[in-house]
Design a protein around this motif. Structure first.
Motif, short mmCIF file in Angstrom:
data_model
loop_
_atom_site.label_atom_id
_atom_site.label_comp_id
_atom_site.label_asym_id
_atom_site.label_seq_id
_atom_site.Cartn_x
_atom_site.Cartn_y
_atom_site.Cartn_z
N ASN A 1 -7.34 19.92 23.27
CA ASN A 1 -7.47 18.35 23.62
C ASN A 1 -6.14 17.71 24.09
OD1 ASN A 1 -9.31 16.37 23.72
ND2 ASN A 1 -9.01 15.43 21.63
N ASN A 2 -5.14 18.62 24.78
CA ASN A 2 -4.05 17.88 25.21
C ASN A 2 -4.27 17.51 26.75
OD1 ASN A 2 -1.34 17.35 24.99
ND2 ASN A 2 -0.85 18.94 26.42
N ALA A 3 -5.29 17.80 27.12
CA ALA A 3 -5.75 17.19 28.44
C ALA A 3 -7.39 16.89 28.42
CB ALA A 3 -5.48 18.42 29.50
N LYS A 4 -7.65 16.12 29.06
CA LYS A 4 -9.13 15.64 29.14
C LYS A 4 -10.09 16.51 29.49
CE LYS A 4 -8.56 10.33 30.21
NZ LYS A 4 -8.89 9.49 31.20
N GLU A 5 -11.26 16.47 28.89
CA GLU A 5 -12.46 17.38 29.39
C GLU A 5 -12.68 17.29 30.75
OE1 GLU A 5 -15.77 16.98 26.81
OE2 GLU A 5 -14.79 17.42 24.87
N ASP A 6 -13.18 18.33 31.17
CA ASP A 6 -13.53 18.37 32.80
C ASP A 6 -14.85 19.10 32.76
OD1 ASP A 6 -12.40 18.48 35.69
OD2 ASP A 6 -13.43 20.32 35.19
N GLU A 7 -15.44 18.61 33.91
CA GLU A 7 -16.80 19.08 34.15
C GLU A 7 -16.95 20.56 34.32
OE1 GLU A 7 -20.41 18.31 37.48
OE2 GLU A 7 -18.85 16.59 36.97
N THR A 8 -15.99 21.09 35.23
CA THR A 8 -16.15 22.46 35.65
C THR A 8 -15.67 23.23 34.47
OG1 THR A 8 -15.23 21.70 37.75
CG2 THR A 8 -15.14 24.07 37.25
N ALA A 9 -14.88 22.87 33.48
CA ALA A 9 -14.47 23.67 32.24
C ALA A 9 -15.48 23.71 31.42
CB ALA A 9 -13.21 22.91 31.74
#
Length: 402
Positions: free
Chosen positions: A267-275
């Motif tokens: 959670n240091n970066a925003k969630e992403d659709e591809t991930a």
């Protein structure tokens, strides 16, 4: 077979091309062969379509089938074993994906797990459950959406080991007292607060699969693509699984892992659709060595070689899949198929300084996987005065690499 021949039955080799099960122009319990149509009531010839069988026949009736029946049974048993293995694998995947993980959260600079206080909110209504440290009795308090809650270790609810569990109807809780690369982070699942070591610990408890939604974009560039992210998802899930099912240094905080590189970034970066798609498409999948899920340690960049686990953690533990390997692609032609990777040569002895220097200098000697990455080879220049200052008065020293 001898008994059939003695009885006057003719032994024939027949190639079965169709049966009444898949051919409408055949009578029930009949099969079509290269020698004509035959009646075969009592035999499971449907599975032998396209095969050559050795049979005892009388006129237009198949009275017995030899050896191929044994082979068919063997194939059938193999199929059953394969189906059982698939069911077991599906069950294991489901069990894995149903697990929850507990993540203890670091401060802003990832320098520690003890917080002086906590500010939190949610876009949806929240429920706080207070757990008495002595009686373990619970009391509940509800908060409106967008209401900000402030808590410190001096609050009475934390006396004698008391804890507070926060849940949101929207399944997202924003920690306003924390900052990550994308701002104030929000968390799925629930948040558990407890007083420890003069401050508060913050533990995020959520499903393993949702946890991975926050790991992948924090550990790997989304630009790597879906397939690469799927590989990372399996590695990250395997690492987390071993933490959940074993004992870690974070058990002291009521957690399985932390949210830094000491475990894996979360959670240091925003969630992403591809991930998220990479996680969903590998749901429950783990890496195994034999029957045992592995400790899937991973890293961003090597210098072209890894180390034995016993050298990294200075222990006597030997793990076959965590042994030193050259990180290059030695390819071998595989007949008409594409070239395949084959085991490369033994890792050179790099314990000698001169040998290691020679290895580092020969960066172009092999086709290393990471040869084009910025950290594959790097150089730092330190002035003598900087080193002297660092030794005499320890301070944080920042250097640039190239």
């Amino acid at each position: 077979k001898a008994a059939c021949e003695k009885s006057g039955l003719e032994i024939k080799r027949l190639s079965v091309t169709a049966t009444s099960a898949d051919s409408a122009d055949l009578k029930p319990w009949h099969c079509r062969t290269d020698a004509g149509d035959f009646y075969f009531a009592g035999f499971a010839l449907d599975r032998l379509k396209g095969q050559e069988v050795e049979a005892a026949v009388c006129n237009d009736t198949v009275a017995a089938v030899f050896w191929t029946i044994d082979e068919a049974l063997r194939v059938d048993e193999t199929t059953k074993q394969s189906e059982a293995a698939e069911k077991k694998e599906a069950s294991e995947k489901e069990e894995t994906s149903d697990l929850n993980i507990k993540v203890v959260l670091n401060r802003d600079d990832f320098s520690g797990l003890i917080h002086s206080g906590v500010l939190l909110s949610s876009a949806a209504p929240m429920t706080l459950t207070y757990i008495d440290g002595v009686s373990k009795e619970e009391s509940v308090q509800n908060y409106e959406a967008a209401e900000v809650i402030s808590m410190t270790p001096k609050d009475a609810c934390f006396a004698d080991g008391g804890e507070v569990v926060i849940e949101s109807a929207g399944n997202r809780i924003e920690l306003l007292s924390l900052n990550r690369s994308h701002g104030h982070p929000s968390y799925r699942g629930r948040i558990r607060l407890a007083a420890k070591e003069g401050g508060l610990t913050i533990v995020n408890e959520l499903s393993l699969e949702e946890y991975l939604y926050g790991v992948l974009p924090s550990e790997m560039p989304i630009s790597s693509g879906l397939e690469a992210l799927k590989v990372q998802a399996v590695c990250a899930r395997s690492f987390a699984y071993k933490a959940i099912t074993g004992k870690t240094t974070y058990s002291h905080y009521g957690a399985d892992v932390d949210d830094s590189t000491s475990s894996q970034m979360y959670n240091n970066a925003k969630e992403d659709e591809t991930a998220c798609a990479a996680v969903d498409e590998t749901r429950g999948e783990l890496l195994y060595s034999g029957e045992e899920p592995i400790k899937a340690y991973f890293f961003s960049t090597s210098c072209g070689v890894t180390s034995d686990v016993s050298d990294v953690w200075l222990s006597s533990e030997e793990i076959p899949y965590l042994s030193a390997r050259l990180q290059d692609a030695v390819m071998k032609e595989n007949g008409d198929a594409a070239a395949v990777a084959v085991p490369n040569e033994a890792v050179p002895d790099l314990s000698d300084e001169a040998a290691f220097r020679s290895f580092i200098d020969a960066a172009d000697a092999r086709d290393y996987y990471e040869k084009d990455m910025s950290l594959f080879r790097w150089h730092v220049h330190l002035e003598a005065e900087d080193i002297k200052t660092e030794v005499e008065t320890p301070t944080e020293l920042t250097v640039d690499y190239r």
